[in-house]
Design a protein around this motif. Sequence first.
Motif, short mmCIF file in Angstrom:
data_model
loop_
_atom_site.label_atom_id
_atom_site.label_comp_id
_atom_site.label_asym_id
_atom_site.label_seq_id
_atom_site.Cartn_x
_atom_site.Cartn_y
_atom_site.Cartn_z
N GLU A 160 -15.71 -69.65 -0.03
CA GLU A 160 -14.47 -69.74 -0.13
C GLU A 160 -13.05 -69.39 0.31
N ALA A 161 -12.92 -67.75 -0.52
CA ALA A 161 -12.06 -66.63 0.42
C ALA A 161 -11.81 -66.65 1.60
N PHE A 162 -12.92 -66.49 2.25
CA PHE A 162 -12.59 -66.38 3.97
C PHE A 162 -12.62 -68.10 4.09
N ILE A 163 -11.66 -68.80 3.67
CA ILE A 163 -11.65 -69.96 4.18
C ILE A 163 -10.36 -69.94 4.67
N VAL A 164 -9.85 -70.21 2.62
CA VAL A 164 -8.91 -69.88 2.60
C VAL A 164 -7.36 -68.92 2.82
N MET A 165 -8.04 -67.75 3.29
CA MET A 165 -7.38 -66.31 4.06
C MET A 165 -7.33 -66.63 5.26
N LEU A 166 -8.26 -67.69 5.85
CA LEU A 166 -8.31 -68.35 7.64
C LEU A 166 -6.90 -68.90 7.30
N VAL A 167 -7.11 -69.63 6.82
CA VAL A 167 -6.16 -71.46 6.64
C VAL A 167 -4.40 -70.18 6.58
N ALA A 168 -4.32 -69.37 5.79
CA ALA A 168 -3.60 -69.10 5.18
C ALA A 168 -2.97 -68.07 6.71
N ALA A 169 -3.81 -66.99 7.10
CA ALA A 169 -2.95 -66.42 8.77
C ALA A 169 -2.76 -67.61 9.77
N ARG A 170 -3.40 -68.50 9.51
CA ARG A 170 -3.88 -69.61 10.53
C ARG A 170 -2.17 -69.65 10.57
N ASP A 171 -1.97 -70.45 9.75
CA ASP A 171 -0.29 -71.41 9.40
C ASP A 171 0.64 -70.36 9.82
N THR A 193 -20.91 -58.49 10.48
CA THR A 193 -20.26 -59.32 9.22
C THR A 193 -21.08 -60.37 8.89
N HIS A 194 -20.78 -60.75 7.74
CA HIS A 194 -21.75 -61.79 7.18
C HIS A 194 -21.04 -63.82 7.81
N CYS A 195 -22.42 -63.99 7.94
CA CYS A 195 -21.99 -65.07 8.83
C CYS A 195 -21.51 -66.63 8.28
N ALA A 196 -20.84 -66.55 6.71
CA ALA A 196 -19.74 -66.96 6.67
C ALA A 196 -18.17 -67.06 7.20
N LEU A 197 -18.73 -65.67 7.93
CA LEU A 197 -16.84 -66.22 8.81
C LEU A 197 -16.90 -67.11 9.73
N GLN A 198 -18.03 -66.56 10.41
CA GLN A 198 -18.53 -67.99 11.32
C GLN A 198 -18.10 -69.19 10.19
N LYS A 199 -18.91 -69.91 10.03
CA LYS A 199 -18.65 -70.75 9.28
C LYS A 199 -17.18 -71.22 9.17
N ALA A 200 -16.04 -70.06 8.13
CA ALA A 200 -15.25 -70.60 7.87
C ALA A 200 -13.87 -70.31 8.99
N LYS B 330 -24.88 -80.77 9.33
CA LYS B 330 -25.46 -79.62 9.21
C LYS B 330 -25.16 -79.45 11.26
N ARG B 331 -24.44 -80.76 11.86
CA ARG B 331 -24.70 -79.61 12.45
C ARG B 331 -23.23 -79.00 12.54
N SER B 332 -22.75 -79.93 11.52
CA SER B 332 -21.34 -78.39 11.92
C SER B 332 -21.14 -77.22 10.89
N LEU B 333 -22.43 -77.23 9.85
CA LEU B 333 -22.37 -76.82 8.82
C LEU B 333 -23.25 -75.62 8.52
#
Lengths: 507, 507
Positions: A160-171, A193-200, B330-333
């Motif tokens: 969640e932190a990744f998504i939030v940070m990426l959204v803030a940086a993106r905007d 880096t953890h795969c969660a970053l790519q997903k975020a 699953k395709r997306s996540l």
Amino acid sequence: MTPLTTTTTTNPMNSDEFRRQGHMLIDFIADYHSNIEQYPVLSRVKPGYLRQLLPPSAPYEAEPIEEIMKDIQTHIIPGITHWQHPSYFAYFPCSSSTAGILGELLAAGFGVVGFNWEASPAATELETIVMDWFGEMLSLPKPYLFSGGGGGVIMGTTCEAFIVMLVAARDQKLAEIGKDKIGKLVVYCSDQTHCALQKAAKVVGIRPGNVRAVATTRAAAFALSPDSLESAVLADVEMGWVPLFLCATIGTTSTTAVDPLKPLCHVAKEYGMWVHVDAAYGGSACICPEFRHVIDGVEGADSFSLNAHKWFFTTLDCCCLWVKNPDALKRSLSTNPEYLRNQASDSGGVIDYKDWQLTLSRRFRSLKLWMVLRSYGVANLRSFLRGHVAMAKAFEKLVAGDDRFEVVVPRRFAMVCFRMTRTTPSSEGSDDDDDGDEGANNLMNKKLLERVNGSGRVFMTHALVGGIYLLRFAVGSTLTEAEHVMEAWKVIQEHADAIQGDYKHLY
Amino acid sequence: MTPLTTTTTTNPMNSDEFRRQGHMLIDFIADYHSNIEQYPVLSRVKPGYLRQLLPPSAPYEAEPIEEIMKDIQTHIIPGITHWQHPSYFAYFPCSSSTAGILGELLAAGFGVVGFNWEASPAATELETIVMDWFGEMLSLPKPYLFSGGGGGVIMGTTCEAFIVMLVAARDQKLAEIGKDKIGKLVVYCSDQTHCALQKAAKVVGIRPGNVRAVATTRAAAFALSPDSLESAVLADVEMGWVPLFLCATIGTTSTTAVDPLKPLCHVAKEYGMWVHVDAAYGGSACICPEFRHVIDGVEGADSFSLNAHKWFFTTLDCCCLWVKNPDALKRSLSTNPEYLRNQASDSGGVIDYKDWQLTLSRRFRSLKLWMVLRSYGVANLRSFLRGHVAMAKAFEKLVAGDDRFEVVVPRRFAMVCFRMTRTTPSSEGSDDDDDGDEGANNLMNKKLLERVNGSGRVFMTHALVGGIYLLRFAVGSTLTEAEHVMEAWKVIQEHADAIQGDYKHLY
């Protein structure tokens, strides 16, 4: 104090019934923890086991708690992989504690939904206070704390932190370069880096091809090299891409590598990137002065997060995120529908955490973190972590003392990366092992891991870095004591003996 | 059983200590619920109150639980807005129960992280079973259930479900029309849809200007009109925009309006949209046959979610999401890093819920839902919900019987939307009230709400729809009994008398 019967008209929050069942549950959990060593660490059930044991539909009539608890004992527990088992050394720990569990219980008992200040002022205010306390314990630079113009927030997980940070940086970046330029944005990280970053990144609309996982090397202990980062960025900028975000990691998943923050931030800032420091695992150690250096340079980053549920006794979920500029979050994540308006929010004088996170509703998570900090105090918390590190050190020594094994990368925290080698252990820092030999080594270690985990006496997991299949021995389960580490080593050695028998012709 | 002292070296998961403190906490919560009526529903503290009461830093030495609990009583409870208070009628309820709270406790006690099947098979399997049970109770069409090729997953909140559904729909559509076309995608909803949808769309990279909040009318009880939807879509398609997603709501936040699924799905499907049904509040009622019709047409949608923590006794957080096509998620996540690989996942024969949601880590949330279903059974659960509806009906009758008040929209579930009117109550379905009159009415109702909430005896919130400021009386707090509804009405009437005094010159 009558038990629930099939014809109950008792209110489902009846206090007497809560008291009666609650005491039963507390004893059940205490007994579970007392007896946990009798269970195989890794569950042995087969896929689909539970559907055969439970009825096909929900019951029409109420069932007594005694019946439910019997099923928990006989049907659920066998399907549990015991993360709180003292012989659990897999993934990273999810370190629990009495204070953590009871903090969760208390939050559920209050049952408040603290999306804005008014919805429960204590939930918001305690979170700001505890995040300042914790930030101070980590010696985070003042600009990350509320008292310094920044601030902290508790989320569920680092994802969640990744998504939030990426959204803030993106905007923020799109406001500069044009809102139709999302396809131009590039995110940087390392191949560790953890795969969660790519997903975020994918979630927020960054093209998967625009995430640069910069290669690391064993020679550099799998840390992200500032030079490699700069080369990657330069090449992108020349091609017209727009650098957006750098994620640096303190304690990578595979080997607990530490990315060097200071020079990385230097590069990132030159190209106008947001820098997030993912210290999910390693961050907690920074409450010990001897570990604080791993986040030297954090003053140059924009945000910093760690998972208190990993190695800080706070139970899942508790991701602590600090940011220097909460306004960047709020600009991206604020909502202000009429049905949530209230005087306190309108005054602008309070924090409404809904605008710092993805979701509206939020649990009262600060209670458990507060209870952990107070129940143990800085002194004990340091000593718990140091105890884990000492056990990992001891294990490392055992590995190093057996010439069938090697420590693959230098230990940094409480995890040891090691493997069996049937060839002469490759010299540390060498990347040019022979592939054929490595292939055989890898297979042997895979077999070793399967056997060890299959014994039920230990659970470890693996990683594959620089072509090397290694075993991860992560100390940090709260109940683990020195004897469990010794016992685990014994189990590993036993299975190594057996494996060596299988491979005898090669020796 | 020695208490924690400042020099403890006790393991933080010591069973005796857990037992001792756990029993204390259970009694504390039982007492809190017993005594909850003594507290003002809405907290009366002023912003910043807590920072003055707590020390500036975390303690260095451990503090005893007795000390912590004293602070909870004196410092935390005054800052709580009591969502579990029987006189809580604000927002939507966050209905708790013994089974819900203890399910949460048990999940914390096990402390497992069930991101994939192997990490605790019981966590994954129980979730699939319980989601099938619950889906069947709601008479969801077979294709939403595992037994019918679809399946359910438990998330934290609807906000997460929105993001996940939008990402799945987005990626599916971009695969058709080209990955650089994200700026073309349009999301549809009504002006009554929860603000979380707009936020979710923004998070996944849909331009804020590309979310069409189709206007609703009081005449249509604020439901989304299929004709209006079609007009909006047609206009967009003509301009070259690409319809992506429709969110239909069953029980909107402001007035519990119900969007007509069947004709809406018909329109959406004609234009190739993903349809998500947000039944966060209203969905639970569908376990009662007499309410099931509100989701007639759900067979034409793609996904359906409800918050069991809202009106299903399962404590925050428990958003239940069913999808017909889990493969789209699953395709997306999906992520598949080496360090998470294992035999079970590689076999393809198990569910790894990490690939169904935003985050990797996940709590064992199905335990509490399972415990709620079993502890009460379908029969009691229906009767609890019907009890709430009956109380709301009774309240509606009281309002209708006082000619200073009007019911603004017909009640559908357990929430009554009403207001005081100083002019002749406007006829239902009329949208052409005089603005000046409405302005004065609105101000009067705002004052009434402030006074009622300020009394501490009741907590309600408001909404603004079609220019009308209305008071929302949401029955659903588990402890609420008929007497609390009567008492609330008395408080409202008292303050109406006082307000009427203030406005006397206008009468």
